[in-house]
Design a protein around this motif. Structure first.
Motif, PDB file in Angstrom:
ATOM      1  N   VAL A 141       0.954  -1.319  -0.503  1.00 25.70           N
ATOM      2  CA  VAL A 141       0.065   0.075  -0.031  1.00 25.70           C
ATOM      3  C   VAL A 141       0.651   1.740  -0.321  1.00 25.70           C
ATOM      4  O   VAL A 141       1.926   0.993   0.619  1.00 25.70           O
ATOM      5  N   PRO A 142       0.044   1.954  -0.146  1.00 22.73           N
ATOM      6  CA  PRO A 142       0.856   3.873   0.128  1.00 22.73           C
ATOM      7  C   PRO A 142       1.910   3.998   1.013  1.00 22.73           C
ATOM      8  O   PRO A 142       0.875   3.696   1.751  1.00 22.73           O
ATOM      9  N   ALA A 143       3.084   4.922   1.511  1.00 20.62           N
ATOM     10  CA  ALA A 143       3.346   4.883   2.379  1.00 20.62           C
ATOM     11  C   ALA A 143       1.886   5.752   3.203  1.00 20.62           C
ATOM     12  O   ALA A 143       1.869   6.555   2.831  1.00 20.62           O
ATOM     13  N   PHE A 144       2.190   4.966   4.928  1.00 21.76           N
ATOM     14  CA  PHE A 144       1.230   5.839   5.412  1.00 21.76           C
ATOM     15  C   PHE A 144       2.008   6.197   7.534  1.00 21.76           C
ATOM     16  O   PHE A 144       1.571   7.369   7.266  1.00 21.76           O
ATOM     17  N   ASN A 145       3.181   6.547   6.707  1.00 22.27           N
ATOM     18  CA  ASN A 145       4.585   7.124   7.748  1.00 22.27           C
ATOM     19  C   ASN A 145       5.684   7.240   7.224  1.00 22.27           C
ATOM     20  O   ASN A 145       6.250   6.345   6.206  1.00 22.27           O
ATOM     21  N   ARG A 146       6.425   8.148   7.889  1.00 18.38           N
ATOM     22  CA  ARG A 146       7.270   8.220   7.619  1.00 18.38           C
ATOM     23  C   ARG A 146       9.078   7.678   8.865  1.00 18.38           C
ATOM     24  O   ARG A 146       9.810   8.439   8.887  1.00 18.38           O
ATOM     25  N   GLY A 147       8.068   6.533   9.042  1.00 18.82           N
ATOM     26  CA  GLY A 147       9.301   6.136  10.186  1.00 18.82           C
ATOM     27  C   GLY A 147      10.657   5.556   9.646  1.00 18.82           C
ATOM     28  O   GLY A 147      11.186   5.851   8.638  1.00 18.82           O
ATOM     29  N   PRO A 148      12.175   5.759  10.469  1.00 16.32           N
ATOM     30  CA  PRO A 148      13.264   6.216  10.196  1.00 16.32           C
ATOM     31  C   PRO A 148      13.815   4.462   9.463  1.00 16.32           C
ATOM     32  O   PRO A 148      14.278   4.103   8.633  1.00 16.32           O
ATOM     33  N   TYR A 149      13.024   3.547   9.664  1.00 16.42           N
ATOM     34  CA  TYR A 149      12.571   2.016   9.620  1.00 16.42           C
ATOM     35  C   TYR A 149      11.742   1.290   8.376  1.00 16.42           C
ATOM     36  O   TYR A 149      11.958   0.519   8.403  1.00 16.42           O
ATOM     37  N   ALA A 150      10.972   2.133   7.913  1.00 21.06           N
ATOM     38  CA  ALA A 150       9.978   1.752   6.838  1.00 21.06           C
ATOM     39  C   ALA A 150      10.516   1.989   5.768  1.00 21.06           C
ATOM     40  O   ALA A 150      10.294   2.881   4.733  1.00 21.06           O
ATOM     41  N   GLU A 151      10.511   0.505   4.805  1.00 19.60           N
ATOM     42  CA  GLU A 151      11.076   0.442   3.456  1.00 19.60           C
ATOM     43  C   GLU A 151       9.780   0.147   2.756  1.00 19.60           C
ATOM     44  O   GLU A 151      10.249  -0.203   1.355  1.00 19.60           O
ATOM     45  N   HIS A 152       9.449  -0.927   3.680  1.00 14.54           N
ATOM     46  CA  HIS A 152       7.885  -1.313   2.517  1.00 14.54           C
ATOM     47  C   HIS A 152       6.541  -1.071   3.546  1.00 14.54           C
ATOM     48  O   HIS A 152       6.686  -0.793   4.717  1.00 14.54           O
ATOM     49  N   TRP A 153       5.170  -0.866   3.153  1.00 13.99           N
ATOM     50  CA  TRP A 153       3.821  -0.392   3.345  1.00 13.99           C
ATOM     51  C   TRP A 153       3.145  -1.654   2.770  1.00 13.99           C
ATOM     52  O   TRP A 153       2.955  -1.881   2.108  1.00 13.99           O
ATOM     53  N   LEU A 154       2.558  -2.597   3.874  1.00 18.33           N
ATOM     54  CA  LEU A 154       1.545  -3.208   3.607  1.00 18.33           C
ATOM     55  C   LEU A 154       0.764  -3.261   4.494  1.00 18.33           C
ATOM     56  O   LEU A 154       0.468  -2.836   5.464  1.00 18.33           O
ATOM     57  N   ALA A 155      -0.144  -3.761   4.057  1.00 20.89           N
ATOM     58  CA  ALA A 155      -1.922  -3.371   5.098  1.00 20.89           C
ATOM     59  C   ALA A 155      -2.870  -4.824   3.987  1.00 20.89           C
ATOM     60  O   ALA A 155      -2.713  -5.658   3.229  1.00 20.89           O
TER      61      ALA A 155
END
Length: 158
Positions: A141-155
């Motif tokens: 899914v499209p990014a829903f945050n800007r976490g420093p370790y977030a590289e993939h967003w899933l739902a």
């Protein structure tokens, strides 16, 4: 050999050790070297685990023949959405079906809260986790945050 997955307070001795093992693995992979005890302690201090308990969330522990072997957290984030976090299966228990049972337990807990969508973020190097999520219906899914370790967003829709 039998898996059981049950809600457990995040601070019980078994849950705390699983959280520690989780953080050790993700930090060590990220840094490309074994994490030190001090680094693990620092990472676990004020890590927000207190929100993984009713009414704001849930923490689950998976046991393989009674031995603590996996954990996952569910964090309610608003409306009918929750985030999946701290998913961990000890390496010696991977490939035995426990990861799928852990996700099923989280999804059951989420439904009990009225959640209709579970989302998560993860990193490139957590290949096993990304494979587990894909196998169980979690999609990009499209990014829903800007976490420093977030590289993939899933739902996943429940």
């Amino acid at each position: 050999m039998i898996w059981t997955v049950t809600p457990e307070h995040f601070a019980t001795p078994d849950a705390a050790l699983l959280r520690r093992d989780y953080y050790d693995e993700v930090a060590s992979r990220y840094w490309g070297r074994p994490a030190t005890t001090a680094e693990i302690d620092e990472g676990l201090s004020d890590d927000g685990a207190d929100r993984l308990a009713p009414p704001t969330g849930q923490f689950l522990v998976g046991r393989y023949d009674g031995e603590p072997a996996s954990c996952a957290g569910l964090l309610l984030v608003g409306g009918a959405t929750a985030e999946l976090t701290r998913v961990f299966v000890r390496p010696g228990f991977r490939g035995t079906g426990g990861g799928g049972l852990l996700l099923a337990g989280i999804e059951e807990s989420a439904r009990a809260y009225g959640v209709r969508r579970i989302r998560l973020d993860t990193r490139d190097d957590l290949v096993e986790a990304r494979g587990l999520y894909a196998k169980h219906g979690y999609r990009a899914v499209p990014a829903f945050n800007r976490g420093p370790y977030a590289e993939h967003w899933l739902a996943k829709e429940l």
